[in-house]
Write a protein that holds these residues in place. Structure first.
Motif, mmCIF file in Angstrom:
data_model
loop_
_atom_site.group_PDB
_atom_site.id
_atom_site.type_symbol
_atom_site.label_atom_id
_atom_site.label_comp_id
_atom_site.label_asym_id
_atom_site.label_seq_id
_atom_site.Cartn_x
_atom_site.Cartn_y
_atom_site.Cartn_z
ATOM 1 N N PHE A 52 72.545 27.508 7.122
ATOM 2 C CA PHE A 52 73.255 28.213 8.181
ATOM 3 C C PHE A 52 72.240 28.933 9.053
ATOM 4 C CE2 PHE A 52 75.557 31.817 10.050
ATOM 5 C CZ PHE A 52 76.534 31.104 10.734
ATOM 6 N N ASP A 53 72.257 28.633 10.343
ATOM 7 C CA ASP A 53 71.381 29.297 11.312
ATOM 8 C C ASP A 53 72.154 30.473 11.895
ATOM 9 O OD1 ASP A 53 69.987 30.154 13.597
ATOM 10 O OD2 ASP A 53 69.218 28.143 13.988
ATOM 11 N N ILE A 54 71.770 31.677 11.505
ATOM 12 C CA ILE A 54 72.487 32.879 11.943
ATOM 13 C C ILE A 54 72.331 33.083 13.450
ATOM 14 C CG2 ILE A 54 72.569 35.399 11.749
ATOM 15 C CD1 ILE A 54 71.942 35.032 8.756
ATOM 16 N N ASN A 55 71.181 32.774 14.011
ATOM 17 C CA ASN A 55 70.980 32.954 15.451
ATOM 18 C C ASN A 55 71.881 32.044 16.278
ATOM 19 O OD1 ASN A 55 68.948 34.943 15.158
ATOM 20 N ND2 ASN A 55 67.479 33.338 14.711
ATOM 21 N N ALA A 56 72.034 30.807 15.850
ATOM 22 C CA ALA A 56 72.869 29.850 16.581
ATOM 23 C C ALA A 56 74.310 29.840 16.079
ATOM 24 C CB ALA A 56 72.273 28.451 16.467
ATOM 25 N N ALA A 57 74.568 30.529 14.969
ATOM 26 C CA ALA A 57 75.904 30.577 14.358
ATOM 27 C C ALA A 57 76.408 29.178 14.054
ATOM 28 C CB ALA A 57 76.881 31.337 15.247
ATOM 29 N N VAL A 58 75.550 28.386 13.419
ATOM 30 C CA VAL A 58 75.891 26.985 13.184
ATOM 31 C C VAL A 58 75.391 26.512 11.822
ATOM 32 C CG1 VAL A 58 73.780 26.063 14.252
ATOM 33 C CG2 VAL A 58 75.865 24.705 14.295
ATOM 34 N N VAL A 59 76.171 25.627 11.216
ATOM 35 C CA VAL A 59 75.742 24.906 10.027
ATOM 36 C C VAL A 59 74.949 23.708 10.531
ATOM 37 C CG1 VAL A 59 76.521 23.527 8.067
ATOM 38 C CG2 VAL A 59 77.748 25.626 8.683
ATOM 39 N N GLN A 60 73.793 23.471 9.909
ATOM 40 C CA GLN A 60 72.936 22.371 10.349
ATOM 41 C C GLN A 60 72.181 21.787 9.166
ATOM 42 O OE1 GLN A 60 70.509 24.520 13.133
ATOM 43 N NE2 GLN A 60 69.141 25.319 11.557
ATOM 44 N N GLU A 61 71.519 20.646 9.408
ATOM 45 C CA GLU A 61 70.685 20.054 8.380
ATOM 46 C C GLU A 61 69.437 20.902 8.175
ATOM 47 O OE1 GLU A 61 72.004 18.117 10.810
ATOM 48 O OE2 GLU A 61 72.930 16.397 9.819
ATOM 49 N N ASN A 62 69.025 21.014 6.924
ATOM 50 C CA ASN A 62 67.772 21.663 6.571
ATOM 51 C C ASN A 62 66.769 20.526 6.380
ATOM 52 O OD1 ASN A 62 65.584 22.711 5.215
ATOM 53 N ND2 ASN A 62 66.778 23.877 3.748
ATOM 54 N N TYR A 63 66.005 20.232 7.419
ATOM 55 C CA TYR A 63 65.114 19.080 7.383
ATOM 56 C C TYR A 63 63.947 19.245 6.413
ATOM 57 C CZ TYR A 63 67.840 17.322 11.248
ATOM 58 O OH TYR A 63 68.870 16.878 12.020
ATOM 59 N N ASP A 64 63.797 20.429 5.831
ATOM 60 C CA ASP A 64 62.776 20.641 4.805
ATOM 61 C C ASP A 64 63.301 20.336 3.408
ATOM 62 O OD1 ASP A 64 60.883 21.517 6.675
ATOM 63 O OD2 ASP A 64 61.679 23.554 6.605
ATOM 64 N N ALA A 65 64.583 20.024 3.292
ATOM 65 C CA ALA A 65 65.183 19.798 1.977
ATOM 66 C C ALA A 65 65.911 18.460 1.953
ATOM 67 C CB ALA A 65 66.145 20.934 1.638
ATOM 68 N N ASP A 66 65.207 17.434 1.537
ATOM 69 C CA ASP A 66 65.780 16.101 1.400
ATOM 70 C C ASP A 66 66.583 16.072 0.111
ATOM 71 O OD1 ASP A 66 66.397 13.444 1.024
ATOM 72 O OD2 ASP A 66 64.358 12.714 1.339
ATOM 73 N N CYS A 67 67.887 16.161 0.232
ATOM 74 C CA CYS A 67 68.691 16.304 -0.979
ATOM 75 C C CYS A 67 68.826 15.005 -1.763
ATOM 76 C CB CYS A 67 70.058 16.897 -0.660
ATOM 77 S SG CYS A 67 71.114 15.875 0.348
ATOM 78 N N LYS A 68 68.314 13.913 -1.245
ATOM 79 C CA LYS A 68 68.324 12.672 -2.019
ATOM 80 C C LYS A 68 67.327 12.746 -3.169
ATOM 81 C CE LYS A 68 67.545 10.305 1.559
ATOM 82 N NZ LYS A 68 67.500 10.338 2.948
ATOM 83 N N THR A 69 66.398 13.723 -3.103
ATOM 84 C CA THR A 69 65.397 13.861 -4.158
ATOM 85 C C THR A 69 65.842 14.798 -5.273
ATOM 86 O OG1 THR A 69 64.280 15.680 -3.025
ATOM 87 C CG2 THR A 69 63.529 13.444 -2.495
ATOM 88 N N HIS A 70 67.005 15.415 -5.115
ATOM 89 C CA HIS A 70 67.522 16.294 -6.172
ATOM 90 C C HIS A 70 67.882 15.483 -7.406
ATOM 91 C CE1 HIS A 70 68.984 19.658 -3.253
ATOM 92 N NE2 HIS A 70 67.723 19.335 -3.068
ATOM 93 N N ASN A 71 67.980 16.155 -8.519
ATOM 94 C CA ASN A 71 68.400 15.499 -9.751
ATOM 95 C C ASN A 71 69.585 16.267 -10.319
ATOM 96 O OD1 ASN A 71 68.585 13.908 -11.972
ATOM 97 N ND2 ASN A 71 66.769 14.713 -12.989
ATOM 98 N N PRO A 72 70.804 15.776 -10.176
ATOM 99 C CA PRO A 72 71.193 14.529 -9.522
ATOM 100 C C PRO A 72 71.113 14.670 -8.008
ATOM 101 C CG PRO A 72 73.150 15.704 -10.210
ATOM 102 C CD PRO A 72 71.976 16.497 -10.704
ATOM 103 N N PRO A 73 70.964 13.541 -7.304
ATOM 104 C CA PRO A 73 70.851 13.604 -5.847
ATOM 105 C C PRO A 73 72.178 13.995 -5.195
ATOM 106 C CG PRO A 73 70.894 11.331 -6.577
ATOM 107 C CD PRO A 73 70.846 12.185 -7.812
ATOM 108 N N CYS A 74 72.087 14.581 -4.028
ATOM 109 C CA CYS A 74 73.283 14.881 -3.244
ATOM 110 C C CYS A 74 73.867 13.570 -2.739
ATOM 111 C CB CYS A 74 72.929 15.727 -2.028
ATOM 112 S SG CYS A 74 72.262 17.330 -2.441
#
Length: 144
Positions: free
Chosen positions: A105-127
Motif C-alpha cells: 500500500f502506497d500511503i502517498n498515492a493512496a493505492v494498492v500496487q505491486e511490490n516489485y521487490d517481492a516476487d511472490c512466486k519465490t515464496h514457499n508455498p508460492p503465491c
C-alpha cells in the motif's frame, strides 16, 4: 507446443489486467490506515479482521468517480506492507488484481500496487500467479 493456448491466456490476462488493475487511488483510504504488528495469516482470521475494520461502512465514491462501477472494484479490507517496506498496515482501499508480485500500500498515492521487490512466486508455498489484493493472506511470507 502450447503456443496457441499460451497466447490465448496472455491475451485474456492483458484484457483482464486492463480492466481491474489500473492505479485506483482513493484519498479516503489514508484515513483508515492502521499500523499493525502482522497481518492475518489465513482466510478465517483475515475475514475476522475485515469485519472488525468494517470498510463497507465507510462512505466513499472513489470507484464511481474513477468509472469503476463494477463488482471487481470495491472498497475492502487490506493488510499489506507499506511502500517504504518498513511497516505493515491495515487499510480500507480499492482492491485490484496483482500479477506475479506481492502487494503493498502506497500511503502517498493512496493505492494498492505491486511490490516489485517481492516476487511472490519465490515464496514457499508460492503465491498464486495472480490474485485479488483483498486476499493477500494467500501470500504467507513475511516482508520483514
Amino acid at each position: 507446443m502450447n503456443r496457441p493456448r499460451n497466447l490465448i491466456t496472455l491475451v485474456n490476462l492483458l484484457l483482464f489486467y486492463a480492466e481491474v488493475s489500473a492505479f485506483t487511488g482513493c484519498q479516503k483510504s489514508i484515513l483508515t490506515v492502521r499500523h499493525v504488528a502482522s497481518c492475518p495469516k489465513d482466510e478465517v482470521s483475515w475475514k475476522a479482521a475485515a469485519i472488525k475494520m468494517n470498510c463497507d461502512s465507510i462512505t466513499q465514491n472513489c470507484a464511481m468517480s474513477l468509472g469503476l462501477s463494477t463488482p471487481n472494484h470495491r472498497f475492502q479490507y487490506h493488510c499489506l506492507v507499506n511502500s517504504d517496506k518498513n511497516a505493515t498496515v491495515e487499510v480500507c482501499a480499492l482492491n485490484r488484481f496483482i500479477f506475479g508480485f506481492c502487494a503493498e500500500f502506497d500511503i502517498n498515492a493512496a493505492v494498492v500496487q505491486e511490490n516489485y521487490d517481492a516476487d511472490c512466486k519465490t515464496h514457499n508455498p508460492p503465491c498464486p500467479e495472480f490474485y485479488d489484493s483483498a486476499e493477500a493472506y494467500k501470500c504467507k511470507k513475511s516482508y520483514f
